[in-house]
Design an enzyme around this catalytic site. Structure first.
Site, PDB file in Angstrom:
ATOM      1  CE  LYS A  80      -3.961   1.698   2.762  1.00  0.00           C
ATOM      2  NZ  LYS A  80      -4.834   1.388   3.922  1.00  0.00           N
ATOM      3  CB  SER A 156      -8.133   3.134   2.828  1.00  0.00           C
ATOM      4  OG  SER A 156      -7.213   2.667   3.795  1.00  0.00           O
ATOM      5  CB  SER A 180      -8.160   0.176   5.785  1.00  0.00           C
ATOM      6  OG  SER A 180      -8.891   1.376   5.824  1.00  0.00           O
TER       7      SER A 180
END
Lengths: 461, 65
Positions: A80, A156, A180
């Site tokens: 990420k 996310s 997330s």
């Protein structure tokens, strides 16, 4: 995955260690998949091809020298893009961070993966500054759900989930503040782990809400998830929240089954706020485990509210100068939420902090009588990209803030939680949260492994 | 804030004190999120009996060598 090459992290590492395939061959194949599939999936924002090939060559050279290869030798992965990658600005899904100086060093978890022989293919997209449940992003576009390109990945950590679910990489790093990792795992049919708050060091990662933030792994199997998590464990003084506890390897534990574990299904709030097909998936998981006990957690709606207030207040304080100077450069989907948090009276935040201790006492009591709680991860399966409202508990609500309605309350305490995919009759999976006492990630993964072996994570028909 | 207060007036006053420039187009959604946080805070405060709990994260003074 590519013809002739293994496709799980464990199989790749074994093949590379045995000399059946080189890390360079695995890496070139993985980079080829990224080149072919990423334009359709939009998971990777930055592909670090040269670095990946250098890392792969180092793994192959070490094996040629007779060194013992790491447990993830030659395994490609994605991070990420809130994790520092040496030489690149840490974007955290934002436009504003493009102006940051390149990171001087890798994040600690990226360093640990390199030491384990894993190969970083690049940084993947995310909701801006991790304040997102959808996987959408105004600056870099939405990551597409590989199971149905018209639907959300969840966020996310949407890019991490999309990269793994599409087969571009077998494992990825994400972060989980309010869901997330768990939400994208649920929407994309993956296994994910939110570890106990303070277990994995966040050193070198861009924060959202430091009193709740955690970092952790995605994978397509519990064995890969456990192996990745084990590699990531260990104290680091660079993260003041990281606790000095000995690592507890989980891979050797996952096959121990659930005999003797006291497991209960979360009722009340968790049933009221989930749609029938999500509850059917939960009940299927409970039947598979032979679980009939139900636990109604008191004040869980307040726990969700307290987590919301923590996140809104802390994240907005973090971004206050950026809101002052560059508000127009925020994603419109995050800007007004950050601004609202900046205007929050301190008394609201302090009330939320006080409630956190009260909720810990509540959960401490519940865990006197059980070891594991099962709950849905999301109230529904992956929604269409353009869906704006949803009916929960007989009320029509805005979709976006309620995607995390079932993950957010349990985030408040920092309990360890595995996300486990469960297919019902339809084509899309649901996610189950397997929640344990603090520091018992091993129990989460044991339960997840039983559900996996029962075939619940495989689409029917 | 009390019911009936203008949330827009609160936003304008607080944003001014914090040095935040709020464009008019952002205000409807911003007001929605301010009121959402207010609702969350009300729910938490209604739990009562919070005064004996930690009022903030515990600060630990580290050794200074």
């Amino acid at each position: 995955m590519t013809m002739g090459l293994p496709n799980s992290a464990g199989a790749i590492a074994a093949a590379v260690a045995n000399g059946d395939v080189s890390a360079c061959d695995v890496t070139r194949a993985a980079l080829g998949r990224v080149e072919r599939d990423n334009p359709r999936i939009n998971a990777f924002v930055t592909v670090t091809s040269e670095r990946a090939l250098r890392e792969a060559e180092a793994v192959d050279e070490a094996i040629r020298r007779g060194a013992v290869p790491g447990p993830l030798a030659g395994v490609p992965y994605a991070a990420k893009n809130l994790f520092d990658i040496e030489g690149l600005p840490t974007l955290a899904g934002s436009k504003i961070n493009r102006d940051r100086s390149p990171a001087a060093a890798d994040a600690v978890l990226v360093q640990r993966l390199r030491n384990a022989g894993a190969i970083l293919l690049g940084g993947v997209g995310m909701g801006e500054y991790a304040y997102d449940f959808t996987g959408q992003n105004a600056h870099y576009g939405a990551a597409k759900n590989p199971l149905d390109l018209t639907r959300m990945t969840g966020g996310s950590s949407g890019g991490s989930a999309a990269a793994v679910a599409s087969g571009m990489v077998p494992i990825a790093l994400g972060s989980d503040t309010n869901g997330s990792i768990r939400v994208p795992s649920a929407f994309c049919g993956l296994y994910g782990l939110r570890s106990t708050y303070g277990r994995l060091p966040r050193t070198g990662s861009f924060p959202l809400c430091e009193s709740i933030d955690t970092v952790g792994p995605f994978a397509t199997s519990t064995a890969d998830l456990a192996q990745l998590y084990d590699v990531l464990q260990g104290h680091d003084a660079g993260d003041p929240a990281c606790v000095e506890r000995p690592a507890m390897p989980t891979l050797p534990e996952i096959g121990k089954g659930v005999d003797g574990l006291r497991i209960a299904v979360a009722g009340g709030y968790f049933r009221t706020n989930a749609q029938p097909d999500a509850l059917a998936a939960l009940d299927l998981a409970a039947r598979t485990l032979g679980v009939s006990d139900e636990v109604d957690i008191p004040e869980v709606e307040r726990a969700r509210a307290a987590a919301y207030l923590h996140t809104n207040a802390e994240s907005s304080a973090l971004h206050l100068n950026r809101l002052r100077e560059r508000a127009k450069d925020f994603d419109p989907d995050t800007r007004e939420r950050f601004l609202a948090g900046a205007l929050m009276p301190a008394s609201w935040y302090i009330a939320a902090q006080r409630f956190r201790r009260r909720f810990e006492e509540i959960m401490r009591g519940i865990f006197q009588n059980c070891d594991i709680i099962l709950a849905p991860a999301t109230p529904f399966c992956a929604p269409p990209m353009d869906q704006e409202t949803v009916v929960l508990g007989g009320k029509e609500l805005l979709l976006r803030p309620n995607i995390g309605i079932l993950t957010q309350p349990v985030s408040l305490l920092g309990l360890p939680i595995a996300a486990v995919p469960v297919y019902g009759e339809g084509p899309l999976p649901f996610g189950i949260q397997v929640i344990a006492k603090p520091w018992r990630e091993d129990l989460c993964l044991r339960v997840a492994h039983v559900l996996e072996n029962a075939g619940l994570g495989v689409r029917r028909g | 804030m009390e019911p009936g207060d203008s949330v827009d007036a609160y936003i304008d006053a607080a944003a001014s004190r914090l040095g935040l420039s709020i464009e008019d187009a952002w205000k409807p959604r911003l007001a929605t999120f301010v009121l959402l946080a207010q609702g969350m805070a009300k729910l938490v405060e209604e739990s009562g009996a919070l005064e004996g709990s930690d009022s903030a994260s515990i600060f630990r003074l580290r050794d200074i060598p």
